[in-house]
Every structure is written in C-alpha cells, then in structure tokens.
Design an enzyme around this catalytic site. Structure first.
Site, PDB file in Angstrom:
ATOM      1  N   HIS A 355      34.558  -4.910  14.439  1.00  0.00           N
ATOM      2  CA  HIS A 355      33.629  -3.805  14.663  1.00  0.00           C
ATOM      3  C   HIS A 355      34.236  -2.596  15.342  1.00  0.00           C
ATOM      4  O   HIS A 355      33.525  -1.624  15.596  1.00  0.00           O
ATOM      5  CB  HIS A 355      32.445  -4.271  15.517  1.00  0.00           C
ATOM      6  N   LYS A 543      21.691   7.102  20.730  1.00  0.00           N
ATOM      7  CA  LYS A 543      22.676   6.035  20.556  1.00  0.00           C
ATOM      8  C   LYS A 543      23.190   5.677  21.945  1.00  0.00           C
ATOM      9  O   LYS A 543      22.891   6.389  22.903  1.00  0.00           O
ATOM     10  CB  LYS A 543      23.836   6.489  19.667  1.00  0.00           C
ATOM     11  N   ARG A 544      23.939   4.594  22.091  1.00  0.00           N
ATOM     12  CA  ARG A 544      24.512   4.277  23.391  1.00  0.00           C
ATOM     13  C   ARG A 544      25.346   5.443  23.915  1.00  0.00           C
ATOM     14  O   ARG A 544      25.943   6.187  23.132  1.00  0.00           O
ATOM     15  CB  ARG A 544      25.404   3.021  23.307  1.00  0.00           C
ATOM     16  N   LYS A 549      31.429   8.820  21.526  1.00  0.00           N
ATOM     17  CA  LYS A 549      30.292   9.325  20.743  1.00  0.00           C
ATOM     18  C   LYS A 549      30.006  10.801  21.056  1.00  0.00           C
ATOM     19  O   LYS A 549      29.253  11.463  20.363  1.00  0.00           O
ATOM     20  CB  LYS A 549      29.055   8.480  21.002  1.00  0.00           C
ATOM     21  N   THR A 651      25.231   3.023  12.333  1.00  0.00           N
ATOM     22  CA  THR A 651      24.092   2.684  11.484  1.00  0.00           C
ATOM     23  C   THR A 651      22.941   3.636  11.786  1.00  0.00           C
ATOM     24  O   THR A 651      22.075   3.841  10.935  1.00  0.00           O
ATOM     25  CB  THR A 651      23.619   1.229  11.703  1.00  0.00           C
ATOM     26  N   LYS A 655      19.921   5.488   9.281  1.00  0.00           N
ATOM     27  CA  LYS A 655      18.470   5.517   9.518  1.00  0.00           C
ATOM     28  C   LYS A 655      17.945   6.951   9.404  1.00  0.00           C
ATOM     29  O   LYS A 655      16.900   7.201   8.803  1.00  0.00           O
ATOM     30  CB  LYS A 655      18.152   4.966  10.912  1.00  0.00           C
TER      31      LYS A 655
HETATM   32  C1  LIG Z   1      20.554   1.712  15.110  1.00  0.00           C
HETATM   33  C2  LIG Z   1      20.546   1.551  16.572  1.00  0.00           C
HETATM   34  C3  LIG Z   1      21.717   1.726  17.311  1.00  0.00           C
HETATM   35  C4  LIG Z   1      23.026   2.116  16.668  1.00  0.00           C
HETATM   36  O1  LIG Z   1      23.098   3.534  16.593  1.00  0.00           O
HETATM   37  P1  LIG Z   1      24.483   4.284  16.324  1.00  0.00           P
HETATM   38  O2  LIG Z   1      24.083   5.700  16.212  1.00  0.00           O
HETATM   39  O3  LIG Z   1      25.017   3.738  15.047  1.00  0.00           O
HETATM   40  O4  LIG Z   1      25.354   4.011  17.478  1.00  0.00           O
HETATM   41  C5  LIG Z   1      21.669   1.588  18.679  1.00  0.00           C
HETATM   42  N1  LIG Z   1      20.519   1.286  19.309  1.00  0.00           N
HETATM   43  C6  LIG Z   1      19.365   1.116  18.633  1.00  0.00           C
HETATM   44  C7  LIG Z   1      18.123   0.798  19.401  1.00  0.00           C
HETATM   45  C8  LIG Z   1      19.333   1.235  17.252  1.00  0.00           C
HETATM   46  O5  LIG Z   1      18.185   1.063  16.589  1.00  0.00           O
END
Ligand SMILES: *Cc1c(COP(=O)(O)O)cnc(C)c1O
Length: 809
Positions: A355, A543-544, A549, A651, A655
């Site tokens: 990952h 995101k985190r 990032k 991911t 979305k």
């Molecule tokens: C999809 C998702 C992530 C991953 O988001 P990235 O932008 O790919 O880092 C992290 N936290 C939650 C709650 C998510 O639904």
C-alpha cells in the site's frame, strides 16, 4: 416481514415489543434502530446459513481477506439497499410516524480503521458479496475504534470512541468457535527417532473469540462473513480453587494484559510505529483466523495437500504477514507436514497487497521484541530467511550487498515486506503508477527475482455506498437517463456521455448538486456556526492529515488568495468555500499544527467583513465514513494534491469523481488513471511528475530556499507562520515553517505552489460557465465506472485468487 408494508409494520411492532418489554410509544430512536437491525439480521439468517452450507457442501474455493482494519461506517441503510427493501422500509416506518433517517442516525460508525486502507477492505467485502464470490473478512473487534476528534480552541483533542456502548446489532458472538493463541514461552525439541517435533511451553494463553458480522450482497442471496476476533483471558488455565490472594492479583493482571490485545486500534496511516501491542494484535488475529480456517477445511474431509486449491488468503499490507510463518507452523507442527510441502502450500495460498512506498510506513520489528513474543514463529522466519538467502547466493554468488539488502532478517530486524514478497505468490500495487514504482525502484531487486509475482490492481470503491446510498438523487437521475443496468454493471455509466450536450439533463445535474450543497451548508451551520453560500465553489480536501497529502499547499493558496482579496476587495474571483476534514495521528505533531493552522485561518477569514464573503474556510471535525457520505456529494472541486509518487492510489479521489466533482490534482496514484479516463479538459492537473520528484531525490538539486526567495507570495505566507499570523498570534506555526525551509521541503510544497495557483485560476474561470462545468461534472461521473470496486474485485478473483462466483439459490 419485507413482503408488504403491512407485514413489515406488524413484524416491526412485534420485534420492538419483544425486545423492549414496554409499550411501543415509550420506545426511543435507539430502541427502534435496534429493533430494525435485529429484524434484518433475522431476515438474512436463512441466506447466511444457506451461503455457508453451499460453500462447504460443494467444497467451493474460499478467499479470506486478512486486514488489521475494516472501516465499515454504518451498516443499516446499506444493508437495506442491498436487500432491496429500503423504500418499503422507509414508507412503512413513515406510516408508523417514524423517520428512517433518524434511526440511521442512531447507529455509531464502526470506525475500525484509520483511512483508505481500512475503507478499501470494507468496499471489497461489499463487492465480494455483491458479485456472489465466496470471500470473507478476518480482522480484530477493537473495543475502541479510531479516536473521536473534537476541535477545541482550534486544536485536535482525541476522545475514546466507545462504539460498542449500545451493543452491536450486526454481530453474533460465536464462543463455540473460540481458539487459543499462544504468546511468549519457550520451545523445546523432541527427537522421535530422527523425526523432530517442537513443543511450545510456558506460554501465555489467550482465548480468541470470534464475532461474526454478515456481509450482504446486492440483491442476490449471498451472505458472506466478516469474522472479528476479540481477546479474552483463557480462564480454563486457572484453578480457582487453589488461588490465594497473591495469585488473585496475578489473574487480574493477566486479564488486563489479555484484554488489552483487542482494545485499541492504533492510528497508523502511512506511518509505522513500533508498538509491541500492535505486533501482538497482528499475531493474535492472524493465528486465530488461520486456526479457524484450517479447522473448517479439515471438517470437509479434504486432504491438506489441496489446501491452496480451496483456500486463498489475502493480506492487506504487511500487517497480517505473520500468516506466512503461522500457516507453516500449523502445517508442520500440528499437521506433521515437511518443510517443502508446507512451504509450497503456504506460498500458493497467500497473496499480498503493498500500500505504500513511503519508507516511514514500512514495518520492521526488532528481533529483541519479535523473538520472545513468538519463539516458534521466529524460528520459522529465520529458516525462511536462511533458505531465501541461500537461493539468492546461488543466483548472485558473491553479491553480499544485494543479499543483505534483500534479507528478511538483517540488522537485528525482521523486515515484514520482504517476508510478504518471499512467502506469497502474488504481490500487487494499488494503481498503475504505484506498481511501476514498486517494480522499478522500491522492490526492484525482488522484481528481478520474482517478476511473475508482481501485478497491479487499481483500487476501487463500492458505488452502492458511495453513489446509490450517499447520493440517491444523482443515482435516480442516472437511472432516469440510462436505465438501471449501471447498478449491477457500473461500466455502463459511460452511457451518460450521450447526455454531455443535453442542456436539460445538465440543468438537472446542477440542481442536484445545489441541493446537496444546500444540505451540507445546513450541516456546516449546525456544526460550526459558519454560514456558507451554496452558490460558491465548494472546494473540498478531506482525508487523513499527512505531510505528503499536502493540506499545507491548499492552505498557502488560501492565504495568498486572502491577501489578494484584502488588498483589493473588488478582485474578480468566484466566491469559494474551502472545506477540510482530517484526523491527525495523536503523536504526529506537525499534522496537528496544520489542523490548528486551518482552524485559525478559518477564524480570521470567516470574520473578516472586508472580503465580502468571497472566501470561507471550514474545518468539519471528526472526519469518518458517515461524514464523508454527506460531504462528497456536495463537492464541486476535489483536492487530490499529494506529492507525485507518494499516494499509492487514493480512493477519496474516486468517490468525488463518481459524485461529479472535478479534480484538481497531481499525476499521482489513481489520479493518473482518472486523467486517462477524462482527459485534460475535465481535470485540473498541476505540479511535478513522479519522475521529476524521484529525479530530485536522486540528484539532490532541489533548493526550497531558492523558491522561497524567488516568490513573494510564498514569502508572505511563510513569514506569517513565524511572525504575526493575521493578528491571531506570533510564531504560532514555527514548526510548519521549519518543515518547509530547514528540512528543504521534503514534499515539494513550495516547488508546486506556482503551478497549483495557476490550476486554481483555471478552475475559477471554468466555474463561471455553468453549462461547461456541468459537462465536466457529467463526464467525470460517466467515466467513473472503472473505479467501482466491482471491477477491482473481478480482477483479484480472476488473476490472484482464482475464485469463481457461487450463486446461492
Ligand atoms: C475514502 C476514505 C478515506 C481515504 O481517502 P483518501 O483521500 O484516499 O486518502 C479516508 N477516510 C475515510 C473516512 C474515507 O471514507
């Protein structure tokens, strides 16, 4: 009970009464939520049993997805949708004067994960069941999920997330299936006439108790199982009759120590922390999971020789990598198999997903910790390493350096990623660019030895949760336009392209986005007290929080925009609302500073009358799956701005795309493949490419200070970090300043700034043309089908697991 409204209503009232022991009128929302959950569980029970029976009786090959994390979110509504009874349920409840959405609000998020990796596992389970594939999850039933984040005075405060306080309607405790997991102790050899056996003694015995959660397929009869393990003291080991008071305390200590194993989920997103308890957790669930798999396999009377033809085990990152030596141990020590055969079966059973290429995220454990915890497992790892290094010596005689670099055990450490590659038959990256980087750089040596093991499986998301559930209006519009076949075949979303020049359709698309934005504006007002304008551009980064990032790049752009607006309040910019959501690992100081920075900036900007509401900044606390489902459908712009080469896939990006947001992003992770889908016209790219980033790392020619001195906007922003921050205080963000200048800006924030600002200006211009923007939005939705996790799972099933669909009748 789900055949008509009348029978539903009757069954619901009956259930409520039998659970409550009081009149229905006195039932609270949580009571009603629990009753509905219990009804669903009962309803699916027949299919759950039928699924298991079918798998066992026909000796179907089954796959088990081993993951430290399953970030499930809420299950009520997605279960109703998959069962095809959501509308019936909502209408019936309505006739009883009950709002389904209020019941859904009662459900706590199952937050058994940190971020993308855990959410991926949850999306995969949904796709497996929906595609009628025999695939199950195996993980840990943490008593506390990821912490609940509160923002206090702009700072992140972490509260324990006791998600089980009202019980969990979805799980079934299966104490009859408990197994023993052993830690520590000593290993003794016994010689049985030249045949060695290993006897494990003086270990700590832990009882692993499974809690099963049904995973319901979309409108089929498949119900797979997510098995989550809980650690309990193995009190059979104690003779309570003879306990004296000192022993009594020992028992309590033992109980404490055992229960701590499944107590906390460790925050660990792209950053590895050598916490001993985490290593214990890893062995705990892997050993329990494997023992239960081998036990049920043996019940089918098949020979263990064929194990790998009937069982596939996938390890989500290196966290479950001890599955490799543990399966070896079971096959050899418990089943009497020889090394060669056990190894053949193990390698052919296990597959591994990598990952990350971030070195700070790679797991390595000191032998001093590892060996005493798992003495027998360490012996096996040691032997795997000996044999591997021997084979390398044959291939590269004399090349000590290479062999040392590739060894599984070296420098006093066990290298988990090396063990994963050597002990599995498949190693996959999670987006094309990530897999290429693995092959060409990070795992180059391993790729040379095992080219056939490496393959790519670009991540995906379940469109059932992230489109049908999260954005029902959009899903409805799509079905109106192209029929409902896309629901089971998301590649058909492409048919929406036929509406790219249909003004009426685009108007409807726009109207849905506006509705979603208005709803989010309500939520923002409720949660933060800030008024935001649904007519403004909703520009979202959720995101985190992590340096790679680059939330800080977004922030510096906002600071610059704010400065420009202050200097000229009539500046012709489209009004924008920047929305953030992010948890920072509790020990990650820099990330926590960025949270404080965003909140401080929001405070300053949102209260400034001079800029006439042209700019707003919002930080929504406690980002999690259920919040993501509310934010993402309302986004116009999706910020995917990681340093190229650092985000393995992402991911979140998918979305947003599926919900019609347009991406501003780097050519990183799955953004590269999104760009292949939509082209330059429908995405705002900027910044260094991965090759350029890697070249800088190799040649050392990047100088952050030169950029700093050459760009007045960057100087302006950075000086506020150490000096006066818009009147909010002095030197509040020294650490951020130093990360950008003193350590030479490891993630190229300053380098990419100018190009990022230009991309933002292109967005500003494009958004003015509503029709054109709606077309971009439409094309993003139309091209997003390939990012359904159904596509991803079909690839895993065909190429890695050799898993066939099994229709349940
Ligand atoms: C999809 C998702 C992530 C991953 O988001 P990235 O932008 O790919 O880092 C992290 N936290 C939650 C709650 C998510 O639904």
């Amino acid at each position: 009970m789900f055949s008509s409204k009348e029978s539903f209503k009757r069954a619901f009232i009956d259930k409520l009464e039998s659970m409550l022991g009081k009149p229905v009128e006195e039932a609270s929302d949580i009571d009603k939520y629990k009753a509905l959950g219990a009804m669903i569980r009962e309803y699916i029970n027949k299919n759950w049993i039928a699924t298991n029976t079918r798998y066992v009786e026909n000796q179907e090959k089954q796959m088990y997805y081993f993951s430290m994390e399953f970030l499930l979110g809420k299950l009520l509504e997605s279960n109703l949708i998959n069962l095809g009874v959501r509308d019936l349920c909502e209408e019936s409840l309505c006739e009883l004067g009950i709002e389904l959405s209020r019941l859904e609000a009662q459900e706590p998020d199952a937050g058994l994960g940190n971020g993308g990796l855990g959410r991926l596992a949850a999306c995969f389970l949904d796709s497996l069941a929906s595609l009628s594939l025999p695939g199950h999850g195996c993980g840990i039933r943490y008593k506390y999920g990821l912490f609940e984040q509160k923002i206090v005075d702009g700072y992140q405060v972490e509260l324990p997330e006791y998600w089980l306080k009202e019980g969990n309607v979805w799980e079934i405790r299966r104490s009859d299936l408990a197994v023993e997991v052993r830690f520590g102790g000593e290993v003794r050899f016994e010689d049985h006439g030249g045949h060695w056996t290993f006897v494990h003694e003086k270990y700590e015995s832990v009882l692993a108790v499974p809690y099963d959660v049904p995973v319901i397929g979309y409108r089929n009869k498949t119900v797979n199982t997510l098995r989550l393990w809980s650690a309990e003291p193995n009190i059979r080991d104690f003779d309570f009759q003879t306990l004296n008071s000192r022993d009594y305390h020992k028992v309590l200590d033992y109980k404490r120590s055992v229960e701590s194993i499944s107590e906390f989920l460790y925050p660990d997103d792209s950053f590895y922390e050598g916490k001993v308890l985490r290593l214990k957790q890893q062995y705990f669930f892997v050993s329990a999971g494997l023992q239960s798999i081998v036990r049920s396999y043996k019940k089918t009377q098949q020979s263990l020789r064929n194990f790998h033809h009937k069982v596939a085990i996938h390890i989500n990152d290196t966290h479950p990598v001890l599955a490799i030596p543990e399966l070896m141990r079971i096959l050899m020590d418990e089943e009497g198999m020889g090394w060669e055969e056990a190894w053949h079966i193990t390698v052919n059973t296990i597959s591994y997903t990598n990952h990350t290429t971030l070195s700070e995220a790679l797991e390595k454990w000191s032998i001093d910790i590892f060996q005493p915890l798992f003495p027998r497992i360490y012996m096996i790892v040691h032997e795997i390493n000996e044999r591997f290094c021997h084979a390398l010596w044959e291939k590269y005689p004399g090349d000590w350096k290479r062999i040392h670099q590739m060894a599984i055990v070296a420098d006093g450490q066990v290298k988990m990623a090396h063990l994963a590659v050597v002990g599995s038959h498949s190693v996959n990256g999670v987006a094309k660019i990530h897999t290429d980087i693995l092959k060409q750089r990070e795992m180059k040596h391993f790729y040379e030895v095992y080219p056939y093991k490496f393959n790519n499986k670009t991540n995906g998301i379940t469109h059932r949760r992230w489109l049908i559930k999260a954005n029902p209006a959009l899903a409805g519009l799509i079905t109106e336009a192209i029929g409902d076949k896309w629901v089971t075949d998301p590649s058909r979303l492409i048919e929406l392209r036929g509406f790219a020049d249909d003004a009426a359709f685009k108007q409807q698309l726009y109207a849905i986005k506006q509705q979603n934005k208005a709803r989010l504006a309500d939520l923002v007002r409720e949660k933060t007290g800030t008024e935001i304008d649904p007519q403004s551009i909703f520009d979202v980064q959720v995101k985190r929080l992590h340096a790679y990032k680059r939330q800080i790049l977004n922030v510096i752009h906002i600071m610059d925009l704010y400065d420009r607006l202050r200097a000229n309040p009539d500046l012709a910019v489209m009004p924008r609302t920047f929305i953030f959501g992010a948890k920072a690992a509790p020990g990650y100081q820099l990330a926590k500073s960025v949270i404080k920075l965003i909140n401080t900036l929001a405070d300053v900007i949102n209260r400034d009358p001079v800029i006439q509401n042209k700019l707003k900044v919002v930080f929504l606390e406690n980002y999690r799956v259920s919040l993501a489902e509310k934010i993402i459908p309302a986004a116009d712009v999706s910020e995917q701005i990681s340093t190229a080469s650092k985000e393995a896939s992402g991911t979140g990006n998918m979305k947003f795309m599926m919900n019609g947001a347009v991406t501003i992003g780097t050519l990183d992770g799955a953004n590269v493949e999104m760009h292949e889908e939509v082209g330059d016209d429908n995405m705002f790219l900027f910044g260094l490419t991965a090759d350029e980033v890697i070249a800088y790392y190799t040649n050392g020619k990047y100088r952050a200070k030169d950029i700093y001195h050459g760009d007045i906007r960057i100087r302006g922003a950075l000086q506020k970090f150490t000096g006066d921050f818009f009147g909010a205080g002095y030197g509040l963000f020294n650490d951020i300043y130093y990360s950008l200048l003193s350590t030479n800006d490891e993630f190229f924030v300053l380098k990419d700034f100018a190009s990022y600002v230009q991309a933002q200006q292109r967005i500003d211009a494009a958004f003015r043309d509503r029709e054109c923007w709606s077309k971009m939005s439409l094309i993003n939705i139309a091209q997003s089908g390939v990012f359904s996790s159904d596509r991803t799972i079909v690839e895993y099933a065909d190429d890695i697991w050799e898993l066939d669909p099994v229709k349940i009748e």
